[in-house]
Enzyme design. Structure first.
Site, PDB file in Angstrom:
ATOM      1  N   ARG A  51       0.838  -1.206   0.000  1.00 33.47           N
ATOM      2  CA  ARG A  51       0.000   0.000   0.000  1.00 33.47           C
ATOM      3  C   ARG A  51       0.881   1.267   0.000  1.00 33.47           C
ATOM      4  O   ARG A  51       0.596   2.240  -0.692  1.00 33.47           O
ATOM      5  CB  ARG A  51      -0.930   0.002   1.224  1.00 33.47           C
ATOM      6  N   ARG A 100      10.176  27.350  -0.751  1.00 35.30           N
ATOM      7  CA  ARG A 100       8.816  26.828  -0.604  1.00 35.30           C
ATOM      8  C   ARG A 100       8.042  27.058  -1.892  1.00 35.30           C
ATOM      9  O   ARG A 100       7.645  28.171  -2.198  1.00 35.30           O
ATOM     10  CB  ARG A 100       8.092  27.520   0.556  1.00 35.30           C
ATOM     11  N   LYS A 149      -2.804   6.911   1.932  1.00 36.23           N
ATOM     12  CA  LYS A 149      -2.469   7.041   3.357  1.00 36.23           C
ATOM     13  C   LYS A 149      -1.458   8.170   3.520  1.00 36.23           C
ATOM     14  O   LYS A 149      -0.266   7.959   3.777  1.00 36.23           O
ATOM     15  CB  LYS A 149      -1.934   5.717   3.915  1.00 36.23           C
ATOM     16  N   GLU A 182     -15.966   5.709   6.552  1.00 40.95           N
ATOM     17  CA  GLU A 182     -15.071   5.028   7.503  1.00 40.95           C
ATOM     18  C   GLU A 182     -15.082   5.857   8.778  1.00 40.95           C
ATOM     19  O   GLU A 182     -15.992   6.670   8.977  1.00 40.95           O
ATOM     20  CB  GLU A 182     -13.669   4.886   6.905  1.00 40.95           C
TER      21      GLU A 182
HETATM   22  N1  PDD Z   1      -4.968   4.453  11.023  1.00 33.65           N
HETATM   23  N2  PDD Z   1      -8.974   4.546   7.919  1.00 33.65           N
HETATM   24  C1  PDD Z   1      -8.172   5.549   8.332  1.00 33.65           C
HETATM   25  C2  PDD Z   1      -8.546   6.952   8.009  1.00 33.65           C
HETATM   26  C3  PDD Z   1      -6.987   5.254   9.045  1.00 33.65           C
HETATM   27  O1  PDD Z   1      -6.172   6.242   9.445  1.00 33.65           O
HETATM   28  C4  PDD Z   1      -6.680   3.891   9.355  1.00 33.65           C
HETATM   29  C5  PDD Z   1      -5.440   3.518  10.116  1.00 33.65           C
HETATM   30  C6  PDD Z   1      -7.555   2.886   8.903  1.00 33.65           C
HETATM   31  C7  PDD Z   1      -7.274   1.422   9.139  1.00 33.65           C
HETATM   32  O2  PDD Z   1      -6.186   1.008   8.332  1.00 33.65           O
HETATM   33  P1  PDD Z   1      -5.217  -0.183   8.775  1.00 33.65           P
HETATM   34  O3  PDD Z   1      -6.082  -1.349   9.059  1.00 33.65           O
HETATM   35  O4  PDD Z   1      -4.332  -0.377   7.585  1.00 33.65           O
HETATM   36  O5  PDD Z   1      -4.459   0.285   9.989  1.00 33.65           O
HETATM   37  C8  PDD Z   1      -8.682   3.256   8.181  1.00 33.65           C
HETATM   38  C9  PDD Z   1      -3.646   4.267  11.577  1.00 33.65           C
HETATM   39  C10 PDD Z   1      -3.524   3.080  12.462  1.00 33.65           C
HETATM   40  C11 PDD Z   1      -3.168   5.564  12.208  1.00 33.65           C
HETATM   41  O6  PDD Z   1      -3.381   6.600  11.581  1.00 33.65           O
HETATM   42  O7  PDD Z   1      -2.563   5.544  13.277  1.00 33.65           O
END
Ligand code: PDD
Length: 285
Positions: A51, A100, A149, A182
């Site tokens: 990912r 910047r 992410k 979510e």
């Molecule tokens: N958070 N959705 C969001 C917006 C997230 O930030 C996360 C994870 C998840 C779950 O993803 P995963 O199962 O891959 O951890 C869903 C992490 C843990 C964090 O920001 O600390």
């Protein structure tokens, strides 16, 4: 003392320094992962790195480490931090320019930063030990790339804070059509009449690794029906069970939504079954 990794060097976390011109700092121009590791055993490592690398391609951040190179650094960091129950935070930003400018700069070296933090012991499939979470809901005010992410987390931070300010554990989010996306830092599952459901992947939610593993493990087990389908907030309010999934929470049962109990307000039997199946298999990912 906690040991971190920064740009090729292992050092005490408190001594790690980056430039204020780092684009991660100025623009949130970076990506991250959180990988759980229990007693030195990583959960979902390959899926997390895939990912991460796919996110780099999407935002055109060039960095050439193989999965094996990431594994070596992560493994060494876990050992240097005592191999307990740890969350491994991995961060890459586009790097520090000399000025910047919004445009991607040429010839900057990405900043790579890792550290670990203590996680509670691996949650077990045990009703007596499990803690039911309380959540509130809010319209999802984030951007159109929630599948990446990214370290640009202000939207998530503001949503998390909405719940935190009300003394609850999380904020679950819905779009303008009142459909579940979510939560601010987790994916969401519901259970209705023995069927486990979660929203399908699109640009409005993160493809969570815990979500992926749970779906995969349950489908291979075959004893419970699982569906990826649109879920309205009415369905969430009417659910028999609601769960949150993330790398730091595993599968967490929710017992209250917006001040109302979820079903009878107790942790449900399907959570226990799903946890039993998930716990048996999660270390093989
Ligand atoms: N958070 N959705 C969001 C917006 C997230 O930030 C996360 C994870 C998840 C779950 O993803 P995963 O199962 O891959 O951890 C869903 C992490 C843990 C964090 O920001 O600390």
């Amino acid at each position: 003392m906690s040991i971190a990794y920064l740009n090729g060097e292992y050092l005490p976390l408190t001594e790690a320094r980056i430039s204020p011109l780092d684009r991660g700092f100025l623009f949130g121009d970076g990506l991250y992962e959180v990988i759980p590791s229990y007693g030195g055993k990583l959960v979902g490592f390959s899926a997390h790195i895939q990912r991460f690398q796919s996110g780099m391609q999407t935002i055109q951040l060039k960095h050439d480490w193989t999965e094996q190179q990431w594994r070596e650094v992560v493994t060494s960091l876990i050992e240097q931090n005592g191999s307990g129950d740890l969350g491994v935070y991995i961060h890459i930003s586009r790097g520090a320019d000399t000025k910047r400018l919004h445009a991607f700069p040429d010839n900057v070296t990405p900043t790579v930063f890792l550290f670990t933090y203590e996680l509670p012991p691996a949650p077990s499939a045990d009703l007596a030990k499990a803690k039911g979470l309380r959540v509130v809901s809010s319209e999802d005010m984030r951007w159109q790339h929630c599948n990446i992410k990214t370290t640009s987390l202000l939207g998530n931070v503001l949503h998390y804070q909405q719940g935190f300010a009300k003394g609850v554990n999380e904020t679950i989010l819905f779009n303008q059509q009142q459909q579940l996306t979510e939560a601010s830092s987790c994916n969401v599952f519901i259970v209705k009449n023995g069927v486990i459901k979660t929203p399908p992947l699109d640009n409005h939610l993160l493809p969570g690794i815990t979500r992926y593993m749970l779906l995969d493990i349950l489908r291979k087990d075959g004893s419970i029906e699982v569906q990826e389908c649109a879920i309205s907030m009415d369905q969430v309010r009417d659910a028999d069970e609601v769960w949150l999934t993330s790398s730091s929470k595993d599968i967490a049962p929710v017992i209250e939504l917006d001040g109302q109990p979820v079903a009878d307000g107790k942790i449900g039997p399907m959570w226990l079954r799903a946890m039993q199946i998930y716990t048996q298999h999660k270390f093989s990912y």
